[in-house]
Design a protein around this motif. Structure first.
Motif, PDB file in Angstrom:
ATOM      1  N   TYR A   1       0.917  -1.266   0.152  1.00 39.83           N
ATOM      2  CA  TYR A   1       0.079   0.006   0.098  1.00 39.83           C
ATOM      3  C   TYR A   1       0.964   1.224   0.055  1.00 39.83           C
ATOM      4  O   TYR A   1       1.875   1.266   0.344  1.00 39.83           O
ATOM      5  CB  TYR A   1      -0.860   0.057   1.167  1.00 39.83           C
ATOM      6  CG  TYR A   1      -1.809  -1.130   1.523  1.00 39.83           C
ATOM      7  CD1 TYR A   1      -1.250  -2.209   2.273  1.00 39.83           C
ATOM      8  CD2 TYR A   1      -3.112  -1.299   1.232  1.00 39.83           C
ATOM      9  CE1 TYR A   1      -1.691  -3.335   2.550  1.00 39.83           C
ATOM     10  CE2 TYR A   1      -3.948  -2.332   1.641  1.00 39.83           C
ATOM     11  CZ  TYR A   1      -3.175  -3.351   2.168  1.00 39.83           C
ATOM     12  OH  TYR A   1      -3.974  -4.588   2.336  1.00 39.83           O
TER      13      TYR A   1
ATOM     14  N   PHE B   1       3.757   7.055   3.255  1.00 39.22           N
ATOM     15  CA  PHE B   1       3.900   5.817   3.862  1.00 39.22           C
ATOM     16  C   PHE B   1       3.540   4.712   2.995  1.00 39.22           C
ATOM     17  O   PHE B   1       2.553   4.334   2.480  1.00 39.22           O
ATOM     18  CB  PHE B   1       2.993   5.613   5.155  1.00 39.22           C
ATOM     19  CG  PHE B   1       3.465   6.594   6.179  1.00 39.22           C
ATOM     20  CD1 PHE B   1       2.947   7.781   6.568  1.00 39.22           C
ATOM     21  CD2 PHE B   1       4.544   6.151   7.289  1.00 39.22           C
ATOM     22  CE1 PHE B   1       3.394   8.503   7.672  1.00 39.22           C
ATOM     23  CE2 PHE B   1       4.923   6.925   8.181  1.00 39.22           C
ATOM     24  CZ  PHE B   1       4.320   8.184   8.360  1.00 39.22           C
TER      25      PHE B   1
ATOM     26  N   ARG C   1       1.346  -6.324   4.033  1.00 34.87           N
ATOM     27  CA  ARG C   1       0.890  -7.349   4.640  1.00 34.87           C
ATOM     28  C   ARG C   1       0.669  -8.574   4.144  1.00 34.87           C
ATOM     29  O   ARG C   1       0.774  -8.722   2.806  1.00 34.87           O
ATOM     30  CB  ARG C   1      -0.322  -7.130   5.307  1.00 34.87           C
ATOM     31  CG  ARG C   1      -1.772  -6.875   4.503  1.00 34.87           C
ATOM     32  CD  ARG C   1      -3.160  -6.816   5.038  1.00 34.87           C
ATOM     33  NE  ARG C   1      -4.312  -6.687   4.079  1.00 34.87           N
ATOM     34  CZ  ARG C   1      -4.827  -8.062   3.917  1.00 34.87           C
ATOM     35  NH1 ARG C   1      -4.568  -8.858   4.389  1.00 34.87           N
ATOM     36  NH2 ARG C   1      -5.772  -7.586   3.050  1.00 34.87           N
TER      37      ARG C   1
ATOM     38  N   ILE D   1      -0.222  -4.779   9.674  1.00 38.28           N
ATOM     39  CA  ILE D   1       0.194  -4.205   8.537  1.00 38.28           C
ATOM     40  C   ILE D   1       1.527  -3.465   8.927  1.00 38.28           C
ATOM     41  O   ILE D   1       1.782  -2.817  10.322  1.00 38.28           O
ATOM     42  CB  ILE D   1      -0.706  -3.061   8.194  1.00 38.28           C
ATOM     43  CG1 ILE D   1      -2.349  -3.550   8.188  1.00 38.28           C
ATOM     44  CG2 ILE D   1      -0.328  -2.278   6.927  1.00 38.28           C
ATOM     45  CD1 ILE D   1      -3.201  -2.455   7.705  1.00 38.28           C
TER      46      ILE D   1
ATOM     47  N   PHE E   1       4.401  -0.949   8.515  1.00 35.16           N
ATOM     48  CA  PHE E   1       4.605   0.384   7.877  1.00 35.16           C
ATOM     49  C   PHE E   1       6.117   0.526   7.711  1.00 35.16           C
ATOM     50  O   PHE E   1       6.953   0.152   8.461  1.00 35.16           O
ATOM     51  CB  PHE E   1       3.946   1.617   8.456  1.00 35.16           C
ATOM     52  CG  PHE E   1       2.537   1.528   8.338  1.00 35.16           C
ATOM     53  CD1 PHE E   1       1.735   0.851   9.207  1.00 35.16           C
ATOM     54  CD2 PHE E   1       2.137   2.408   7.558  1.00 35.16           C
ATOM     55  CE1 PHE E   1       0.317   0.906   8.965  1.00 35.16           C
ATOM     56  CE2 PHE E   1       0.566   2.522   7.324  1.00 35.16           C
ATOM     57  CZ  PHE E   1      -0.221   1.893   8.145  1.00 35.16           C
TER      58      PHE E   1
ATOM     59  N   GLU F   1       9.079   3.755   7.235  1.00 32.45           N
ATOM     60  CA  GLU F   1       9.332   4.943   8.519  1.00 32.45           C
ATOM     61  C   GLU F   1       8.769   6.249   7.723  1.00 32.45           C
ATOM     62  O   GLU F   1       8.845   7.121   8.533  1.00 32.45           O
ATOM     63  CB  GLU F   1      10.556   4.902   8.625  1.00 32.45           C
ATOM     64  CG  GLU F   1      11.194   3.760   9.355  1.00 32.45           C
ATOM     65  CD  GLU F   1      12.546   3.776  10.091  1.00 32.45           C
ATOM     66  OE1 GLU F   1      13.078   3.101  10.860  1.00 32.45           O
ATOM     67  OE2 GLU F   1      13.367   4.872   9.339  1.00 32.45           O
TER      68      GLU F   1
ATOM     69  N   TYR G   1      -4.097   1.834  15.826  1.00 35.83           N
ATOM     70  CA  TYR G   1      -2.640   2.293  15.407  1.00 35.83           C
ATOM     71  C   TYR G   1      -2.210   3.393  16.287  1.00 35.83           C
ATOM     72  O   TYR G   1      -3.050   4.237  16.443  1.00 35.83           O
ATOM     73  CB  TYR G   1      -2.382   2.393  13.995  1.00 35.83           C
ATOM     74  CG  TYR G   1      -2.129   1.104  13.294  1.00 35.83           C
ATOM     75  CD1 TYR G   1      -3.209   0.621  12.627  1.00 35.83           C
ATOM     76  CD2 TYR G   1      -0.987   0.526  13.061  1.00 35.83           C
ATOM     77  CE1 TYR G   1      -3.199  -0.566  11.775  1.00 35.83           C
ATOM     78  CE2 TYR G   1      -0.762  -0.649  12.339  1.00 35.83           C
ATOM     79  CZ  TYR G   1      -2.046  -1.194  11.607  1.00 35.83           C
ATOM     80  OH  TYR G   1      -1.964  -2.464  11.068  1.00 35.83           O
TER      81      TYR G   1
ATOM     82  N   SER H   1       7.709  10.204  15.997  1.00 35.71           N
ATOM     83  CA  SER H   1       8.518   9.703  15.067  1.00 35.71           C
ATOM     84  C   SER H   1       7.976   9.351  13.803  1.00 35.71           C
ATOM     85  O   SER H   1       8.710   9.057  12.734  1.00 35.71           O
ATOM     86  CB  SER H   1       9.141   8.616  15.581  1.00 35.71           C
ATOM     87  OG  SER H   1       8.348   7.498  16.029  1.00 35.71           O
ATOM     88  N   ARG H   2       6.451   9.222  13.739  1.00 36.41           N
ATOM     89  CA  ARG H   2       5.713   9.088  12.818  1.00 36.41           C
ATOM     90  C   ARG H   2       5.665   7.394  12.213  1.00 36.41           C
ATOM     91  O   ARG H   2       4.893   6.983  11.407  1.00 36.41           O
ATOM     92  CB  ARG H   2       6.055   9.831  11.556  1.00 36.41           C
ATOM     93  CG  ARG H   2       5.915  11.095  11.563  1.00 36.41           C
ATOM     94  CD  ARG H   2       4.505  11.565  11.198  1.00 36.41           C
ATOM     95  NE  ARG H   2       4.404  13.198  11.009  1.00 36.41           N
ATOM     96  CZ  ARG H   2       3.413  13.554  10.118  1.00 36.41           C
ATOM     97  NH1 ARG H   2       2.778  12.896   9.673  1.00 36.41           N
ATOM     98  NH2 ARG H   2       3.502  15.010  10.099  1.00 36.41           N
ATOM     99  N   GLN H   3       6.209   6.737  13.021  1.00 40.22           N
ATOM    100  CA  GLN H   3       5.936   5.086  12.916  1.00 40.22           C
ATOM    101  C   GLN H   3       4.803   4.679  13.262  1.00 40.22           C
ATOM    102  O   GLN H   3       4.072   5.176  14.222  1.00 40.22           O
ATOM    103  CB  GLN H   3       7.079   4.559  13.947  1.00 40.22           C
ATOM    104  CG  GLN H   3       8.497   4.231  13.254  1.00 40.22           C
ATOM    105  CD  GLN H   3       8.513   3.002  12.400  1.00 40.22           C
ATOM    106  OE1 GLN H   3       7.677   2.935  11.435  1.00 40.22           O
ATOM    107  NE2 GLN H   3       9.551   2.241  12.293  1.00 40.22           N
ATOM    108  N   MET H   4       4.004   3.936  12.668  1.00 37.71           N
ATOM    109  CA  MET H   4       2.745   3.298  12.595  1.00 37.71           C
ATOM    110  C   MET H   4       3.003   2.059  13.497  1.00 37.71           C
ATOM    111  O   MET H   4       3.432   1.156  13.177  1.00 37.71           O
ATOM    112  CB  MET H   4       2.095   3.348  11.556  1.00 37.71           C
ATOM    113  CG  MET H   4       1.812   4.439  10.901  1.00 37.71           C
ATOM    114  SD  MET H   4       0.490   5.437  11.600  1.00 37.71           S
ATOM    115  CE  MET H   4      -0.724   4.515  11.117  1.00 37.71           C
TER     116      MET H   4
ATOM    117  N   LEU I   1       1.049  -0.981  15.662  1.00 38.19           N
ATOM    118  CA  LEU I   1      -0.164  -1.718  15.985  1.00 38.19           C
ATOM    119  C   LEU I   1      -0.247  -1.746  17.548  1.00 38.19           C
ATOM    120  O   LEU I   1       0.405  -2.558  18.124  1.00 38.19           O
ATOM    121  CB  LEU I   1      -0.307  -3.121  15.389  1.00 38.19           C
ATOM    122  CG  LEU I   1      -1.380  -3.704  15.429  1.00 38.19           C
ATOM    123  CD1 LEU I   1      -2.635  -3.078  14.855  1.00 38.19           C
ATOM    124  CD2 LEU I   1      -1.283  -5.388  14.793  1.00 38.19           C
TER     125      LEU I   1
END
Lengths: 114, 114
Positions: A33, A90, A94, A103, A105, A107, B37, B42-45, B47
């Motif tokens: 994605y 981003f 998955r 999922i 992601f 950075e 999420y 830091s913008r990391q996603m 879960l």
């Protein structure tokens, strides 16, 4: 495992220029994605892919193109960059199985169009 | 089309207290997956927790739990014993079983007051 890797992390583009955001994953995930996140906003889906050779539009595809020639790579192409494309991008991936819900992601890639 | 709504753009909680973040969604599917999420500065996603719609039991992960009300299409996140490290943007997300897209809500910014 490296997971999902995006490059570049930061980029400044002039209006009308083109560029490609690279995304690669080493987890053999079928689904990949591309999202964009504008300041203070949520994630909007640009394009997605369910496997090599297959791509489909998301919520906000205009001004972008993607390709999926391999399972690992899912580059996002910006043609004729516009200020409205200033955002954080981003990439995510998955597994294909219904039971796998995580999922992964990258950075993020900060893009500014001036 | 599926939509995800988070009606609280910002929330705050005292350290060690409990806070609940709201999420509602719209879908015509009977089976799907819901996620929360966390996105720190830091913008990391990351879960936080996930819920399968066919499961009646609410998911729990340590200090995080959900209240899943399928009929009301509601999926709230409860954070107990809030810690300073919980301060972040929280996104609710939806994925259907017959669709490949993952749709995110607009997010709730959570502040933790020492």
């Amino acid at each position: 495992n490296a997971g999902v890797t995006q490059t570049p992390k930061f980029r400044i583009l002039k209006i009308g220029q083109s560029m490609t955001l690279q995304c690669t994953q080493d987890m053999n995930h079928n689904y990949m994605y591309w999202y964009r996140q504008d300041p203070g906003m949520g994630l909007k889906l640009i394009y997605y892919s369910v496997g090599a050779g297959i791509t489909d539009k998301g919520e906000v595809p205009n001004g972008y193109n993607v390709s999926r020639s391999t399972t690992e790579d899912f580059p996002l192409r910006l043609e004729l960059a516009a200020p409205s494309q200033t955002s954080v991008y981003f990439c995510a991936s998955r597994r294909q199985t219904a039971l796998e819900n995580t999922i992964y992601f990258g950075e993020g890639s900060w893009l500014t169009v001036v | 089309a599926q939509t995800v709504t988070q009606s609280q753009p910002e929330m705050s909680v005292q350290e060690a207290e409990t806070v609940t973040l709201s999420c509602t969604y719209d879908t015509s599917e009977s089976d799907y997956y819901l996620f929360w999420y966390k996105q720190p500065p830091s913008r990391q996603m990351i879960l936080v927790i996930r819920q399968e719609a066919y499961k009646q039991q609410n998911a729990t992960e340590n200090r995080f739990s959900v209240n899943f009300q399928k009929a009301a299409k509601s999926f709230s996140l409860k954070i107990s014993d809030s810690q300073l490290g919980d301060a972040a943007m929280y996104f609710c997300a939806y994925r259907g079983t017959s669709y490949d897209k993952v749709i995110f809500g607009p997010g709730t910014s959570l502040s933790v007051i020492p």
